[in-house]
Design a protein around this motif. Sequence first.
Motif, short mmCIF file in Angstrom:
data_model
loop_
_atom_site.label_atom_id
_atom_site.label_comp_id
_atom_site.label_asym_id
_atom_site.label_seq_id
_atom_site.Cartn_x
_atom_site.Cartn_y
_atom_site.Cartn_z
N GLN A 1 -76.21 32.57 -19.63
CA GLN A 1 -77.46 33.20 -19.17
C GLN A 1 -77.95 32.62 -17.85
OE1 GLN A 1 -77.34 30.72 -21.27
NE2 GLN A 1 -79.04 29.36 -20.77
N GLY A 2 -77.39 31.50 -17.46
CA GLY A 2 -77.77 30.85 -16.21
C GLY A 2 -78.86 29.82 -16.41
N THR A 3 -78.85 28.82 -15.53
CA THR A 3 -79.90 27.80 -15.52
C THR A 3 -80.31 27.55 -14.07
OG1 THR A 3 -80.50 25.58 -16.30
CG2 THR A 3 -78.26 25.84 -15.49
N GLN A 4 -81.61 27.52 -13.84
CA GLN A 4 -82.15 27.41 -12.49
C GLN A 4 -82.12 25.96 -12.02
OE1 GLN A 4 -83.52 29.88 -10.27
NE2 GLN A 4 -83.44 28.14 -8.85
N VAL A 5 -81.60 25.77 -10.82
CA VAL A 5 -81.65 24.47 -10.14
C VAL A 5 -82.43 24.66 -8.85
CG1 VAL A 5 -80.30 22.70 -8.96
CG2 VAL A 5 -79.51 23.62 -11.14
N THR A 6 -83.49 23.89 -8.69
CA THR A 6 -84.32 23.96 -7.49
C THR A 6 -84.38 22.59 -6.85
OG1 THR A 6 -85.67 25.72 -8.45
CG2 THR A 6 -86.58 24.55 -6.55
N GLY B 1 -79.86 22.04 -18.70
CA GLY B 1 -79.89 20.91 -17.78
C GLY B 1 -80.44 21.20 -16.41
N GLY B 2 -80.77 22.45 -16.14
CA GLY B 2 -81.35 22.76 -14.83
C GLY B 2 -82.76 22.22 -14.71
N GLY B 3 -83.30 22.34 -13.52
CA GLY B 3 -84.67 21.88 -13.29
C GLY B 3 -84.94 21.74 -11.82
N SER B 4 -86.04 21.07 -11.52
CA SER B 4 -86.46 20.83 -10.14
C SER B 4 -86.24 19.37 -9.79
CB SER B 4 -87.94 21.19 -9.97
OG SER B 4 -88.14 22.56 -10.16
N VAL B 5 -85.72 19.14 -8.60
CA VAL B 5 -85.41 17.78 -8.17
C VAL B 5 -85.60 17.68 -6.66
CG1 VAL B 5 -82.96 18.29 -7.86
CG2 VAL B 5 -83.69 15.94 -8.39
N GLN B 6 -85.90 16.50 -6.18
CA GLN B 6 -86.04 16.30 -4.75
C GLN B 6 -84.67 16.16 -4.10
OE1 GLN B 6 -88.61 12.87 -4.26
NE2 GLN B 6 -90.44 14.15 -4.37
N PRO B 7 -84.60 16.44 -2.81
CA PRO B 7 -83.32 16.24 -2.10
C PRO B 7 -82.81 14.82 -2.30
CG PRO B 7 -84.86 17.44 -0.72
CD PRO B 7 -85.63 17.02 -1.93
N GLY B 8 -81.51 14.71 -2.52
CA GLY B 8 -80.90 13.43 -2.81
C GLY B 8 -80.83 13.09 -4.28
N GLY B 9 -81.49 13.88 -5.09
CA GLY B 9 -81.52 13.63 -6.52
C GLY B 9 -80.28 14.14 -7.24
N SER B 10 -80.31 13.99 -8.55
CA SER B 10 -79.16 14.36 -9.38
C SER B 10 -79.61 15.18 -10.59
CB SER B 10 -78.44 13.10 -9.90
OG SER B 10 -77.92 12.33 -8.84
N LEU B 11 -78.71 16.02 -11.03
CA LEU B 11 -78.87 16.77 -12.28
C LEU B 11 -77.52 16.88 -12.96
CD1 LEU B 11 -81.20 19.76 -11.29
CD2 LEU B 11 -81.80 17.89 -12.83
N ARG B 12 -77.54 17.01 -14.26
CA ARG B 12 -76.32 17.25 -15.01
C ARG B 12 -76.47 18.52 -15.82
NH1 ARG B 12 -73.97 14.37 -20.37
NH2 ARG B 12 -71.74 14.40 -19.91
N LEU B 13 -75.65 19.50 -15.52
CA LEU B 13 -75.66 20.75 -16.26
C LEU B 13 -74.64 20.69 -17.39
CD1 LEU B 13 -75.76 23.35 -13.34
CD2 LEU B 13 -77.64 22.09 -14.39
N SER B 14 -74.98 21.35 -18.49
CA SER B 14 -74.07 21.46 -19.62
C SER B 14 -73.89 22.93 -19.98
CB SER B 14 -74.61 20.71 -20.83
OG SER B 14 -74.78 19.34 -20.57
N CYS B 15 -72.73 23.26 -20.48
CA CYS B 15 -72.46 24.61 -20.97
C CYS B 15 -71.73 24.48 -22.29
CB CYS B 15 -71.64 25.40 -19.97
SG CYS B 15 -71.03 26.99 -20.59
N ALA B 16 -72.41 24.88 -23.35
CA ALA B 16 -71.83 24.81 -24.68
C ALA B 16 -71.25 26.16 -25.05
CB ALA B 16 -72.88 24.39 -25.69
N ALA B 17 -69.99 26.16 -25.42
CA ALA B 17 -69.29 27.40 -25.78
C ALA B 17 -69.13 27.50 -27.29
CB ALA B 17 -67.93 27.44 -25.11
N SER B 18 -69.20 28.72 -27.78
CA SER B 18 -68.95 28.98 -29.19
C SER B 18 -68.21 30.31 -29.33
CB SER B 18 -70.24 29.00 -29.99
OG SER B 18 -71.12 30.00 -29.51
#
Length: 116
Positions: free
Chosen positions: A108-113, A8-25
């Motif tokens: 492993q981590g996900t990049q948010v910019t 769910g990471g990615g690049s977004v402009q200031p004021g924007g939104s993202l939703r991260l998910s973490c699936a466990a097994s």
Amino acid sequence: QVQLVESGGGSVQPGGSLRLSCAASGIIFSIYAMYWYRQAPGKQRELVARITSGGSINYADSVKGRFTISRDNAKNTVYLQMNSLKAEDTAVYYCHFRSFTTLDYWGQGTQVTVSS
């Protein structure tokens, strides 16, 4: 085998939104507190949010009112909804939990910019 997989990471402009998910097994997900951490370049990893097995929630002061942590035990997944993103939220975001034998597990981590 225990696995945590963020997405769910990615690049977004200031004021924007993202939703991260973490699936466990490989674990009985519902019995563990789950955590989101982040690490910005040149900085130490910091705790962003925590949700316990009972649903109690804590946030870092820097994200209160903007981020929301939640979990879906049926899907073995923890989420981080991030709104009103700022440049200072730019980091690699990691999912984490600690087993009852005090072993630490990380995704492993996900990049948010956040950048204009």
